[in-house]
Write a protein that holds these residues in place. Structure first.
Motif, PDB file in Angstrom:
ATOM      1  N   VAL A 120       0.829  -1.196   0.000  1.00  0.00           N
ATOM      2  CA  VAL A 120       0.000   0.000   0.000  1.00  0.00           C
ATOM      3  C   VAL A 120       0.866   1.250   0.000  1.00  0.00           C
ATOM      4  O   VAL A 120       0.593   2.232  -0.671  1.00  0.00           O
ATOM      5  CB  VAL A 120      -0.944   0.000   1.223  1.00  0.00           C
ATOM      6  N   TRP A 121       1.972   1.183   0.750  1.00  0.00           N
ATOM      7  CA  TRP A 121       2.840   2.354   0.819  1.00  0.00           C
ATOM      8  C   TRP A 121       3.681   2.532  -0.432  1.00  0.00           C
ATOM      9  O   TRP A 121       3.934   3.631  -0.872  1.00  0.00           O
ATOM     10  CB  TRP A 121       3.785   2.270   2.039  1.00  0.00           C
ATOM     11  N   MET A 122       4.171   1.426  -0.958  1.00  0.00           N
ATOM     12  CA  MET A 122       5.215   1.558  -1.977  1.00  0.00           C
ATOM     13  C   MET A 122       4.852   1.027  -3.353  1.00  0.00           C
ATOM     14  O   MET A 122       5.678   1.064  -4.267  1.00  0.00           O
ATOM     15  CB  MET A 122       6.472   0.860  -1.490  1.00  0.00           C
ATOM     16  N   GLY A 123       3.643   0.506  -3.492  1.00  0.00           N
ATOM     17  CA  GLY A 123       3.224   0.058  -4.813  1.00  0.00           C
ATOM     18  C   GLY A 123       3.691  -1.347  -5.144  1.00  0.00           C
ATOM     19  O   GLY A 123       4.128  -2.095  -4.286  1.00  0.00           O
ATOM     20  N   PHE A 124       3.572  -1.676  -6.443  1.00  0.00           N
ATOM     21  CA  PHE A 124       3.752  -3.071  -6.844  1.00  0.00           C
ATOM     22  C   PHE A 124       5.134  -3.405  -7.351  1.00  0.00           C
ATOM     23  O   PHE A 124       5.385  -4.514  -7.758  1.00  0.00           O
ATOM     24  CB  PHE A 124       2.731  -3.413  -7.926  1.00  0.00           C
ATOM     25  N   GLY A 125       5.997  -2.424  -7.372  1.00  0.00           N
ATOM     26  CA  GLY A 125       7.314  -2.675  -7.965  1.00  0.00           C
ATOM     27  C   GLY A 125       8.169  -3.578  -7.109  1.00  0.00           C
ATOM     28  O   GLY A 125       7.683  -4.325  -6.258  1.00  0.00           O
ATOM     29  N   GLY A 205       0.765  -8.772  -3.998  1.00  0.00           N
ATOM     30  CA  GLY A 205       0.948  -7.748  -5.013  1.00  0.00           C
ATOM     31  C   GLY A 205       2.024  -8.010  -6.032  1.00  0.00           C
ATOM     32  O   GLY A 205       2.712  -7.093  -6.449  1.00  0.00           O
ATOM     33  N   THR A 206       2.176  -9.243  -6.468  1.00  0.00           N
ATOM     34  CA  THR A 206       3.089  -9.494  -7.569  1.00  0.00           C
ATOM     35  C   THR A 206       2.683 -10.793  -8.249  1.00  0.00           C
ATOM     36  O   THR A 206       1.962 -11.598  -7.671  1.00  0.00           O
ATOM     37  CB  THR A 206       4.552  -9.606  -7.087  1.00  0.00           C
TER      38      THR A 206
ATOM     39  N   SER B  17      -3.137   1.345 -13.850  1.00  0.00           N
ATOM     40  CA  SER B  17      -2.904   0.048 -13.226  1.00  0.00           C
ATOM     41  C   SER B  17      -4.208  -0.518 -12.697  1.00  0.00           C
ATOM     42  O   SER B  17      -5.090   0.217 -12.236  1.00  0.00           O
ATOM     43  CB  SER B  17      -1.872   0.173 -12.109  1.00  0.00           C
ATOM     44  N   TYR B  18      -4.303  -1.815 -12.799  1.00  0.00           N
ATOM     45  CA  TYR B  18      -5.549  -2.527 -12.537  1.00  0.00           C
ATOM     46  C   TYR B  18      -5.264  -3.688 -11.591  1.00  0.00           C
ATOM     47  O   TYR B  18      -4.230  -4.352 -11.702  1.00  0.00           O
ATOM     48  CB  TYR B  18      -6.086  -3.031 -13.873  1.00  0.00           C
ATOM     49  N   LEU B  19      -6.165  -3.901 -10.659  1.00  0.00           N
ATOM     50  CA  LEU B  19      -6.007  -4.978  -9.691  1.00  0.00           C
ATOM     51  C   LEU B  19      -7.097  -6.006  -9.844  1.00  0.00           C
ATOM     52  O   LEU B  19      -8.286  -5.646  -9.874  1.00  0.00           O
ATOM     53  CB  LEU B  19      -6.125  -4.413  -8.276  1.00  0.00           C
ATOM     54  N   THR B  20      -6.726  -7.274  -9.907  1.00  0.00           N
ATOM     55  CA  THR B  20      -7.766  -8.307  -9.902  1.00  0.00           C
ATOM     56  C   THR B  20      -8.371  -8.355  -8.498  1.00  0.00           C
ATOM     57  O   THR B  20      -7.853  -7.741  -7.564  1.00  0.00           O
ATOM     58  CB  THR B  20      -7.164  -9.689 -10.222  1.00  0.00           C
ATOM     59  N   SER B  21      -9.451  -9.092  -8.354  1.00  0.00           N
ATOM     60  CA  SER B  21     -10.075  -9.125  -7.030  1.00  0.00           C
ATOM     61  C   SER B  21      -9.259  -9.979  -6.078  1.00  0.00           C
ATOM     62  O   SER B  21      -8.986  -9.602  -4.959  1.00  0.00           O
ATOM     63  CB  SER B  21     -11.502  -9.645  -7.118  1.00  0.00           C
ATOM     64  N   PHE B  22      -8.879 -11.166  -6.559  1.00  0.00           N
ATOM     65  CA  PHE B  22      -8.064 -12.012  -5.683  1.00  0.00           C
ATOM     66  C   PHE B  22      -7.219 -12.936  -6.535  1.00  0.00           C
ATOM     67  O   PHE B  22      -7.733 -13.821  -7.208  1.00  0.00           O
ATOM     68  CB  PHE B  22      -8.959 -12.826  -4.742  1.00  0.00           C
ATOM     69  N   LEU B  61      -5.636  -0.113  -1.740  1.00  0.00           N
ATOM     70  CA  LEU B  61      -4.624   0.190  -2.753  1.00  0.00           C
ATOM     71  C   LEU B  61      -5.136   1.225  -3.736  1.00  0.00           C
ATOM     72  O   LEU B  61      -4.389   2.102  -4.168  1.00  0.00           O
ATOM     73  CB  LEU B  61      -4.217  -1.095  -3.483  1.00  0.00           C
ATOM     74  N   VAL B  62      -6.405   1.118  -4.084  1.00  0.00           N
ATOM     75  CA  VAL B  62      -6.979   2.103  -4.995  1.00  0.00           C
ATOM     76  C   VAL B  62      -7.052   3.457  -4.284  1.00  0.00           C
ATOM     77  O   VAL B  62      -6.653   4.486  -4.832  1.00  0.00           O
ATOM     78  CB  VAL B  62      -8.371   1.654  -5.486  1.00  0.00           C
ATOM     79  N   ALA B  63      -7.522   3.441  -3.048  1.00  0.00           N
ATOM     80  CA  ALA B  63      -7.634   4.691  -2.299  1.00  0.00           C
ATOM     81  C   ALA B  63      -6.263   5.341  -2.128  1.00  0.00           C
ATOM     82  O   ALA B  63      -6.122   6.550  -2.239  1.00  0.00           O
ATOM     83  CB  ALA B  63      -8.248   4.414  -0.924  1.00  0.00           C
ATOM     84  N   GLY B  64      -5.257   4.522  -1.881  1.00  0.00           N
ATOM     85  CA  GLY B  64      -3.920   5.048  -1.660  1.00  0.00           C
ATOM     86  C   GLY B  64      -3.211   5.432  -2.942  1.00  0.00           C
ATOM     87  O   GLY B  64      -2.071   5.880  -2.893  1.00  0.00           O
ATOM     88  N   GLY B  65      -3.838   5.222  -4.085  1.00  0.00           N
ATOM     89  CA  GLY B  65      -3.250   5.641  -5.344  1.00  0.00           C
ATOM     90  C   GLY B  65      -2.266   4.641  -5.930  1.00  0.00           C
ATOM     91  O   GLY B  65      -1.620   4.925  -6.928  1.00  0.00           O
ATOM     92  N   GLN B  66      -2.141   3.460  -5.332  1.00  0.00           N
ATOM     93  CA  GLN B  66      -1.232   2.469  -5.895  1.00  0.00           C
ATOM     94  C   GLN B  66      -1.841   1.787  -7.116  1.00  0.00           C
ATOM     95  O   GLN B  66      -1.135   1.145  -7.882  1.00  0.00           O
ATOM     96  CB  GLN B  66      -0.860   1.417  -4.846  1.00  0.00           C
ATOM     97  N   ALA B  67      -3.166   1.876  -7.242  1.00  0.00           N
ATOM     98  CA  ALA B  67      -3.820   1.325  -8.423  1.00  0.00           C
ATOM     99  C   ALA B  67      -4.972   2.265  -8.786  1.00  0.00           C
ATOM    100  O   ALA B  67      -5.488   2.985  -7.929  1.00  0.00           O
ATOM    101  CB  ALA B  67      -4.354  -0.077  -8.152  1.00  0.00           C
TER     102      ALA B  67
END
Ligand SMILES: Nc1ncnc2c1ncn2[C@@H]1O[C@H](COP(=O)(O)OP(=O)(O)OP(=O)(O)O)[C@@H](O)[C@H]1O
Ligand SMILES: Nc1ncnc2c1ncn2[C@@H]1O[C@H](COP(=O)(O)OP(=O)(O)OP(=O)(O)O)[C@@H](O)[C@H]1O
Ligand SMILES: [Mg+2]
Ligand SMILES: [Mg+2]
Lengths: 259, 318, 272, 272, 259
Positions: A120-125, A205-206, B17-22, B61-67
């Protein structure tokens, strides 16, 4: 006497015996799955595991590569971060007293619990993975390096002082070098943790790395695949461990004799 | 921390960027289909797909802007928003009916909701199945507190069920092939879908950030359309979709994935459903909110409004 | 060369203050060889450390070559009981350590010192061992390397704290002879601490006897046996024996033999 | 009491075989005090270990009290250079260790030995320190405890491997005197290894000189200075000095002074 | 000088400074959440965490109790299992050569990956948790005990041999005792791992323990609760650590001086 010393001294024995040990363990495992008729979804036999590996060897090796990269990067980063912290700790009682419980606390945090937070903090990289490896393995590095530097014999320290050496010289010409054997002990502990750290990080996340393979295959009830990945991880871990042992022998010839 | 909408790649495509559900199960194939067939590219997007790890994580993750976009269970999203005002909204439905179900195996003595009384069910803590169980129990007229939910990680659920450690597990309907595959005795699965007694529940929804929905509605619409086009192709030809998925996720079991996607079809496009894929019925959303209020899943009751959870105007319409 | 006036040293121990030295007045001439004997814990090492500038006295003044001592000086070298070699450095690079620590000599200077190092190694019979690591040497050879190291800066003053006590009798005598030779060649002033009365007599121009608790000067004995002195079959033996007996008596005076001090607890070593 | 006939000892070192001892013939009488001197690495410790039954000779025979030695014996005690006290045991319980190891003495026996232990501690001036832990004692006191321990079984034979070499001159002399007294009281046979020629002469009825590579008997010197002998201001001094000079010469014979053996690499210690 | 030695020697400083360090870290954390306006679902502020704890203190403490129990049981079991293994390793080069790589391998297995398997094998009771703790922490115990026994000074070993002591006596009267300080080092490493092990185990198949609280609260977006549990865990870990330190001081008075 002759037999004892063969076991102790011959390089062949040093390589063969561990292999025999591993082979024996694998045989036992196999036997157990057959004798107790254990289903492969509970405990796959070595054969299932090998078949599972042979199914897609290049894929698994690629994922192993990813994990190796993260592990090594995080491990190196942990050295880069950990050694200066150790320096600070040794340099001042004040800092040690202030920092030590913090280190303990960070070490005590169950890293699995914060893996999702890191994403959540650092993304998917690569970052959250590398940072996880760092978090998991920097503690033993700090502790052993600090311990090693502290155990520098008083006579050597006095020698440098009598030569009017600066603090920096004392640290870099003496303490750090002196700490290296103990540091390697820490590194050897840390490397297994580093491998585990990369796996934990890859749960989240990967779509790459052995951790992902384990998680994914668990989720699709493919226990043999999970075991294949776990086996690869163990091998990776052992190989990295023995690389450190080798490095130690090469870099610290003086340390081996003064055991 | 949301400057992504401006990120133009050299190709002129917007990076998304797109996230699957699970994870990357067969049921997630449609995103890969849209990617593979160039639907995203045609709509002007350069999409990266990452595996999600459950509704709440996806929302965070969406809320935090990672996706930018993610898939999550609609009901789960509503309940989460009731607890924590995350800046996310839903802009379309993947499943018109909920896939949540309790799954057991033949011979464990569970064939109808009433059999669950006094049994234990293995499930991931916080999953839709767990959270919705009181609502389900109410609708099925069984006491909700007579069933134990034993937290177990999703990967272990099929094994736990197969080895008889638990007589039932929480599982999505599409998970049934996996469950059956995991059973070495090849027993048939018994499925108790929540949708049977709660026909109004939606399944997965497309989640995005509120500000993205507000400031760039066209972009959101285009993305949703492209994704749903992939969804359409997927239910039209599950086998091909499974093969596509295998391309991106090598350890996919194509057979299981195809099976999952076939099972998913009636949930994406139920009999008698004639609206475009993905559409949202504000009426049903309100019904769901009422259900949740009644079941005490939202506290205080009525604190979540329909407009807090859906941007209905962005969803496809007939 | 070295001048101590009313020097006292009090330590803050864990169990209160310890007076290690009290009212020490001592004057060591240029090129003089002074040995220091006394019971364990009477302050011999403390005295050397004061002269070396490793600690500063709580009272009185210490001067070397006329200047008050404020810290370690380039022209004063210290040699310890144990060789104190850095185990990862070769013999040569151990000898060169002081030069390296000094830094800024420029390349030419360093080369000159390297030559000097080889010269010293030859003097002490270590030619051919330059690339060895310390653990590949015997104790006597290690102590010789340590000696070379303490000579590399051409010190005016050498302070030696029981440098030979870990060696066997023969090696010890050999090194003693070597030390006398070097001293005559190099004109250095030496203060030498030893546990062995015989060694003290053999080496010294003057023997200083310290008494413990607090450490005070008990006696200074002039030794006028002609040099070079050895323990071989020659005439000095009986002379040495006579003076040794005398010193022995001095040391054994009013000593309660039962309780000796427990070894000083070495504090965790930390940088200043 | 002790009889070695043609004893030889060859070790399988990492770089081939090392002949530590060759053709040693030695006969030690009951109640005799024999000291053993020689250069480092000449096989002194090996010889003691052979007599103690810690190793068995590759050739020749070792007898104690007439019986061939096959392993450690109750009536032979060994005392090492360092005190070798178990750090977690009190003084008393360290002294009692041999009895504890023997086990099966029964309770009455143990109590008797406890009395004996107190007696020995008194003899060595350690009364009052029974409950202390080793790290609370000085080096000299620790070595006294070790001495008591080696006496607790009333040994016929005491083997001592440089027992006083880590002590300072004065403590050393004190313990030497104590050892002579104890020996006279208890009628034990002692074989004593030392690095100090002076000490060898002071203590011994006979001094045995070993030469290195391979270790052989070079000379056996009878010392007939009357006992008790001390180094204080008395007549023995010059006598001791004379003989010491002689032995010094013997030891220094044909010795290439440059290369000494590197310290033996101690194998990782493992149980048999 | 006076200041330095106060920092070093006074017992008050030994207690106060770590507390100041922790307080400072918490203040920084708080400041960060305020200055950067971090949302509590990303990183809750200390205040959120405390509020979350005060919401249901008795519940959280009960769950902490469960975790403590599992941790301590598993830890003790690890000692009971680990010490004999260390004995075997030290006793024979052969066994060491055979067993060591196996130990390395078991240590290298990412325990998170097998937590579900343990439940599948052993059910939902306490056992899989205790076994997990055991698996996670027995390695450092074995290694440090073995290392300690091996480092017994040759002179002490020779002493026992010259007294004609039996092997068993050599091990129990000497080596094991001698190894205790090093063993404590291992125990101190192991205790943090043990706590983490119990958490990992509680992620699976239980509704009790702090691990469950973390997992559950993560799944319901209650990050402050997760942090409250993580904080409790860290505290638990630190407390157990210092209990070991205390035990060491009490049991091994002779070891402290010979550092
Ligand atoms: N840093 C210190 N802090 C406290 N006390 C000290 C310190 N250094 C020395 N002492 C005390 O000062 C006294 C003299 O110590 P010193 O080391 O000078 O004795 P010494 O004559 O060299 O003894 P030895 O012969 O055993 O080396 C001792 O009582 C010792 O305990
Ligand atoms: N276990 C062993 N394995 C191989 N070589 C050995 C062993 N023990 C002793 N030696 C060799 O035997 C020779 C004699 O050793 P020993 O220890 O008896 O000498 P020493 O006279 O006691 O020497 P020091 O005065 O240094 O104690 C040495 O060369 C040593 O390297
Ligand atoms: Mg001293
Ligand atoms: Mg010896």
């Amino acid at each position: 006497m002759t037999k004892r010393s063969w076991l102790k001294d011959s390089p062949a024995a040093a390589v063969l015996l561990p292999i025999i040990g591993l082979a024996g363990a694998i045989a036992l495992w196999w036997l157990a799955t057959i004798v107790f008729g254990i289903e492969s979804y509970l405990l796959p036999s070595p054969r299932d595991v090998v078949i599972s590996f042979m199914d897609q060897p290049s894929y698994l090796l690629t994922e192993t590569g990813t994990s190796i990269l993260e592990t090594v990067e995080g491990f190196l980063l942990a050295i880069v971060v950990g050694v200066p912290i150790a320096l600070l700790i040794v340099r001042s009682v004040l800092l040690e007293r202030l920092v030590y419980p913090l280190l303990l606390m960070v070490n005590a945090i169950p890293k699995v619990a914060i893996a999702p937070l890191l994403v959540v903090w650092m993304g998917f990289g690569q970052w959250p993975k590398v940072v996880m490896v760092l978090l998991v393995c920097f503690f033993p590095i700090v502790i052993s390096t600090a311990q090693g530097m502290k155990s520098t014999p008083i006579e050597l320290v006095e020698l440098l002082r009598s030569l009017n050496a600066s603090r920096t010289q004392e640290f870099f010409k003496l303490r750090l070098r002196y700490a290296m054997p103990q540091m390697f002990t820490g590194l050897k502990v840390a490397i297994s943790l580093a491998v585990i750290g990369s796996v934990i990080a890859e749960f989240v996340g990967t779509t790459h790395g052995l951790g992902y393979v384990i998680y994914q295959s668990g989720a699709s009830a493919d226990t043999p695949l999970a075991f294949a990945a776990i086996t690869l991880l163990s091998i990776l871990s052992i190989v990295l461990f023995y690389i450190l042992v080798l490095l130690e022998h090469l870099l610290l010839p003086w340390a081996q004799e003064s055991r | 921390n949301n400057d992504d909408e401006g990120k133009q790649a050299d190709t002129g495509l917007t990076k998304v960027s797109y996230l699957t559900s699970f994870n990357t199960f067969g049921r997630e194939a449609y995103a890969y289909v849209a990617l593979e067939k160039g639907y995203f590219k045609d709509a002007g997007f350069d999409v990266t797909i990452n595996p999600g790890s459950g509704t709440v994580d996806v929302m965070k993750l969406v809320a935090g802007g990672q996706a930018d976009y993610g898939i999550g269970d609609f009901t789960g999203a509503v309940i989460t928003l009731g607890k924590q005002k995350l800046p996310v909204t839903t802009v379309g439905m993947i499943h018109q009916r909920s896939l949540a179900a309790i799954v057991s195996l033949e011979g464990y003595g569970i064939t109808k909701p009433q059999d669950l009384v006094g049994k234990s069910v293995g499930d991931q803590p916080g999953s839709t199945n767990t959270v919705m169980f009181p609502v389900y129990a109410k609708a099925a007229k069984i006491p909700a507190d007579k069933t134990d939910f034993i937290p177990s990680p999703p990967p272990a659920l099929p094994q736990l069920l197969a080895s008889g450690k638990v007589p039932a597990i929480g599982q999505f309907v599409v998970g049934v092939p996996l469950v059956e595959k995991a059973d070495p005795k090849h027993r048939k699965a018994v499925v108790l879908p929540y949708g049977d007694v709660l026909p109004d529940l939606y399944g997965n929804a497309i989640i995005t950030r509120t500000d993205l929905a507000k400031d760039h509605p066209d972009q959101v619409k285009k993305f949703t359309a492209a994704l749903l086009k992939g969804l359409q192709d997927t239910i039209d030809d599950p086998a091909a979709a499974a093969a596509t998925l295998k391309k991106y996720v090598p350890q996919t079991d194509v057979g299981v994935a195809t099976e999952e996607l076939k099972l998913m079809k009636p949930y994406v496009k139920p009999d008698g459903f004639n609206d475009p894929l993905g559409s949202v019925d504000p009426q049903r959303v309100q019904t769901i909110l009422n259900l949740l209020d009644e079941a005490g899943a939202i506290k205080p009751a009525g604190s979540v409004k329909a407009e807090d959870v859906v941007s209905a105007d962005l969803a496809p319409k007939s | 060369m070295i001048r101590l006036d009313g020097v006292g040293q009090v330590f803050d121990g864990r169990e209160g203050q310890v007076t290690a030295l009290e009212e020490i007045d001592l004057h060591v001439q240029q090129n003089e060889f002074v040995t220091l004997i006394g019971r364990s814990g009477c302050g011999k090492s403390t005295l050397l450390r004061l002269i070396a500038g490793l600690i500063s006295p709580t009272s009185g003044t210490v001067r070397v070559a006329g200047d008050p001592v404020t810290g370690p000086r380039r022209d004063v070298s210290f040699m310890f009981q144990r060789p104190a070699l850095l185990p990862w450095r070769s013999v040569l690079s151990n000898v060169m350590l002081p030069i390296e620590i000094d830094g800024g000599e420029g390349d030419r200077g360093k080369a000159a010192y390297r030559d000097r190092a080889h010269q010293l190694l030859e003097l002490t019979g270590l030619t051919g061992f330059e690339r060895r690591l310390p653990h590949e040497l015997s104790g006597g050879m290690q102590q010789r390397v340590s000696l070379c190291r303490s000579l590399i800066r051409d010190p005016q003053v050498m302070l030696m704290d029981e440098p030979f006590s870990a060696l066997d009798a023969l090696t010890r005598t050999e090194l003693s002879e070597e030390l006398q030779r070097i001293k005559m060649e190099l004109d250095t002033t030496i203060v030498f601490v030893t546990h062995s009365i015989e060694e003290a007599v053999l080496l010294a121009d003057r023997v200083v006897v310290l008494t413990p608790r607090p450490g005070r000067l008990r006696e200074v004995v002039d030794i006028d046996i002609p040099r070079p002195r050895t323990l071989g079959q020659n005439a000095h033996l009986t002379e040495v024996a006579r003076i040794s007996g005398l010193l022995h008596g001095l040391l054994a005076e009013k000593v309660a033999p039962v309780e000796e001090p427990a070894p000083r607890q070495v504090d965790e070593v930390r940088p200043r």
